[in-house]
Motif scaffolding. Structure first.
Motif: not given
Length: 337
Positions: A116-118, A278-282, A249-252, A286-288
């Motif tokens: 969404n642009g971040f 990691y907290q923001i983009l994933l 990436l979404y696998n913790p 609101l992440g990827f």
């Protein structure tokens, strides 16, 4: 078979071999991808590092761009196959509103979405609110494309009109970040995770783009339509490799390794900023995008802003004109046999 027939047969065989060799060479040729530098290329970093692109039979060369003008001109004129760019740039150049002239007529389209642009409005420490930007300079990539209109809308929503601040053309996000750190202007629009690095040094986040604007299509993968028709299989492979990277990436369980890949891939990235990234983009919400689809409502917001602010004036109303999901649908329809 007479001599003439033999000659025709040999010529046909040689032509077939030549075509096969040319086709093989085309398949072996790396995809040339141009991106804005930063952590929002994380899926590409992972797809290369973990072999997800190689597993799909493709190689990818990634080139960072200094700004949107360089990216879009060289992409449209054929130097690069894929541009990971703002949806706004796709619309701008498709509509003849680009910030720089191109030799080729732009016939470009988005084929997948990333996020969404971040978008974060970030200011120097002395500026605490949007109102504090009155009479000050704000940095943008290009004056008529990129996220300049997003910034203008966010400032207007914050109570400022264009006469109350000055735009400074400062280049791509890396250049804007560096200029902001040097206080060359009072604020600019940054893309995550740059705001995390700025915040650690006492800079302020004044506004969040997704909160201010609602649905907004940020980064997309874009291609020239004619290139996509000739290279559809490679494009599908690129999407599949990108999707595999998102899943990873979404696998913790992969967090520590993912952070190490980010640290290695982004020049100057520090451990605390990588952890914040990691907290923001994933972030789950609101992440990827977990599937690299196109957000039609988000594209509609891009069109609404361009209709409001862009020159020459145009009313843009059909989001589907600027994206083509046929390659995405092929990529996600079923696992590769």
């Amino acid at each position: 078979m007479n001599l003439f027939q033999r000659a025709i047969s040999v010529t046909t065989s040689l032509l077939a071999l030549s075509l096969s060799a040319a086709q093989a060479a085309a398949l072996d040729k790396p995809l040339e991808v141009i991106v804005f530098p930063g952590g929002f290329n994380w899926p590409i970093f992972v797809a290369e590092e973990k072999g997800f692109f190689a597993a799909e039979g493709i190689a990818v060369n990634v080139t960072p761009t200094p700004d949107s003008k360089y990216q879009m001109v060289n992409f449209i004129d054929g130097k690069f196959d894929i541009a990971m760019t703002a949806m706004d740039n796709v619309v701008a150049y498709a509509e003849g509103q680009g910030a720089a002239p191109t030799q080729a007529t732009p016939d470009i389209v988005a084929f997948m979405g990333s996020d969404n642009g971040f978008l974060r409005l970030v200011s120097i420490p002395e500026v605490k609110t949007v109102a504090d930007l009155k009479g000050k300079r704000v940095g943008v990539d290009a004056l008529t494309t990129g996220y300049a209109f997003v910034l203008r809308e966010m400032l207007e929503l914050g109570g400022l009109n264009p006469a109350e601040f000055e735009y400074v053309q400062a280049g791509g996000v890396m250049k804007r970040f560096e200029a902001l750190m040097q206080k060359s202007f009072a604020a600019t629009l940054l893309i995550s995770p740059f705001e995390a690095a700025a915040q650690r040094d006492g800079f302020n986040i004044l506004a969040n783009g997704s909160e201010a604007l609602g649905a907004y299509q940020g980064v997309v993968g874009a291609v020239r339509r004619d290139w996509a028709k000739e290279n559809g299989d490679k494009l599908v492979s690129y999407i599949r490799g990108y999707q595999a990277a998102l899943d990873w990436l979404y696998n913790p369980a992969n967090k520590d390794e993912a952070i190490q890949i980010l640290l290695k891939s982004v020049q100057g990235m520090k451990e605390p900023v990588a952890q914040a990234s990691y907290q923001i983009l994933l972030d789950d919400k609101l992440g990827f995008y977990k599937r690299p689809t196109i957000d039609e409502k988000g594209v509609a917001t891009v069109l609404a802003l361009r209709s409001k602010y862009a020159e020459p004036k145009k009313e843009l109303a059909d989001p589907t004109h600027y994206y083509d999901t046929q390659y995405l649908e092929r990529a996600l329809a079923a696992p590769k046999p």
